[in-house]
Design a protein around this motif. Structure first.
Motif, PDB file in Angstrom:
ATOM      1  N   GLU A  16      -3.352   4.301  -2.845  1.00  8.52           N
ATOM      2  CA  GLU A  16      -4.502   4.935  -2.208  1.00  8.52           C
ATOM      3  C   GLU A  16      -4.326   6.440  -2.393  1.00  8.52           C
ATOM      4  O   GLU A  16      -3.688   7.115  -1.577  1.00  8.52           O
ATOM      5  CB  GLU A  16      -4.578   4.544  -0.732  1.00  8.52           C
ATOM      6  N   ASP A  45       2.350   1.542   6.022  1.00  8.20           N
ATOM      7  CA  ASP A  45       2.326   0.120   5.685  1.00  8.20           C
ATOM      8  C   ASP A  45       3.450  -0.613   6.417  1.00  8.20           C
ATOM      9  O   ASP A  45       4.137  -1.460   5.855  1.00  8.20           O
ATOM     10  CB  ASP A  45       2.445  -0.071   4.174  1.00  8.20           C
ATOM     11  N   VAL A  98      -0.008   6.941   4.144  1.00 10.51           N
ATOM     12  CA  VAL A  98      -0.224   5.505   4.337  1.00 10.51           C
ATOM     13  C   VAL A  98       0.929   4.953   5.162  1.00 10.51           C
ATOM     14  O   VAL A  98       2.102   5.150   4.833  1.00 10.51           O
ATOM     15  CB  VAL A  98      -0.302   4.764   2.982  1.00 10.51           C
ATOM     16  N   ARG A 104      -0.477  -0.966  -4.618  1.00 11.51           N
ATOM     17  CA  ARG A 104      -1.858  -0.671  -4.209  1.00 11.51           C
ATOM     18  C   ARG A 104      -1.952   0.797  -3.808  1.00 11.51           C
ATOM     19  O   ARG A 104      -1.853   1.154  -2.636  1.00 11.51           O
ATOM     20  CB  ARG A 104      -2.263  -1.594  -3.069  1.00 11.51           C
ATOM     21  N   ARG A 128       0.842  -1.192   0.000  1.00 14.87           N
ATOM     22  CA  ARG A 128       0.000   0.000   0.000  1.00 14.87           C
ATOM     23  C   ARG A 128       0.879   1.244   0.000  1.00 14.87           C
ATOM     24  O   ARG A 128       1.930   1.278   0.640  1.00 14.87           O
ATOM     25  CB  ARG A 128      -0.898   0.024   1.235  1.00 14.87           C
TER      26      ARG A 128
END
Length: 326
Positions: A155, A163, A161, A153, A134
């Motif tokens: 976003e 991760d 994010v 991935r 992510r």
């Protein structure tokens, strides 16, 4: 002086943050990293990080030739970092230097934490460390990023994010949000609040908030959220609901939801939960060991709910959080 601080930090065993600066890097994000991780903290009584800048070249021209960075460490400094902040720059289609990408891969392979601000996600993806992971990047580059790195991935509509060992921020100002999130993760809510006060910046904006707020200029005073936010923050131990907030603001829940989305980039319930969790963390840090009391005083209800939310947001149980930050 930067190198003296670096040597002292290693002797003291502090977490070592190394920022890689490359040609045409953005000065603003470099400044954010320096402000959050590089300054001395006399108001806290100790320095939080050992901070070093490094570059693959002795002289590095910054974005648009605004200035040239000199007298920083060589790229080998990244090989002993606990956290590596990777280069970001506006020309996202220009390949990064192989030496920089190799340094990032080595850091990732030995378990260092990697951080990308704004277009830094492109650097991480180009190094191959984001495959299947992510991440976020500035919204204006989302389509380009997805086309070039379909295995990541992305976003694209969040501030940052987390991760685990790779963290990315969506835009320039979000670098401060992510930086404070990292301080909170490393040192707890009280220390992060102290750093945010020195920055004169919001202590906590949740990473899931939207990057782009539709009305950055608030509505007239009678529609401002500030009064209801202040009112709610003084009553977090009460069983407040979204309906209660709407009634206080003298609007319908639907209207309140629209204003939260437009002005804060989040929902009323998500905001309320984040404020309660931040209060719970502060209570634990200040010595409250009864988790049912923490849950009650922060408005989270039960110790079970407290445990679930803390695991989700901090990765720690209340007991582990107390052991680490109490």
């Amino acid at each position: 002086m930067a190198q003296e601080s670096s040597h002292a930090g290693r002797r003291a065993g502090r977490h070592r943050v190394v920022v890689i600066v490359d040609e045409n890097s953005n000065p603003f994000e470099l400044g954010c990293a320096t402000e959050v991780f590089g300054l001395r903290r006399p108001e806290i009584g100790r320095d939080l990080y050992d901070f070093t800048l490094c570059s693959p070249e002795p002289c590095t021209p910054m974005r648009d030739g605004f200035f040239t960075l000199t007298s920083v460490a060589g790229l080998e400094a990244a090989d002993s970092a606990d956290t590596v902040i990777v280069p970001n720059r506006p020309d996202v289609d220009v390949p990064r230097r192989p030496a920089v990408l190799d340094a990032i891969r080595r850091a990732h392979a030995r378990g260092a934490r990697l951080v990308g601000f704004c277009s830094g996600a492109f650097t991480l993806a180009e190094a191959g460390v984001l495959d299947g992971r992510r991440a976020t990047a500035h919204w204006q580059w989302a389509d380009s990023f997805r086309t070039r790195f379909p295995s990541v991935r992305l976003e694209a509509d969040v501030l940052f994010v987390d991760d685990g060992d790779i963290l990315t921020a969506g835009g320039s100002a979000a670098a401060l949000d992510l930086g404070l999130h990292i301080v909170r993760r490393d040192h707890g809510a009280e220390i992060a609040n102290s750093v945010s006060r020195r920055l004169v910046f919001a202590a906590h904006r949740d990473g899931g908030q939207r990057q782009f707020i539709e009305r950055p200029v608030p509505d007239p005073l009678d529609e401002s959220l500030a009064p209801v936010l202040t009112w709610a923050q003084e009553r977090l131990d009460s069983p407040l609901t979204v309906a209660d907030l709407a009634a206080r603001a003298a609007v319908s829940p639907a209207t309140l939801h629209r204003r939260f989305r437009a002005q804060l980039g989040t929902t009323p319930l998500a905001w309320l939960t984040s404020q309660r969790l931040a209060l719970a963390c502060r209570l634990i840090e200040r010595g409250e060991s009864r988790f049912d009391v923490v849950a009650h005083r922060s408005g989270l209800g039960t110790a079970t709910n407290l445990r679930a939310l803390m695991r989700r947001e901090t990765g720690l149980t209340p007991s582990a959080y107390r052991h680490r930050f109490g």
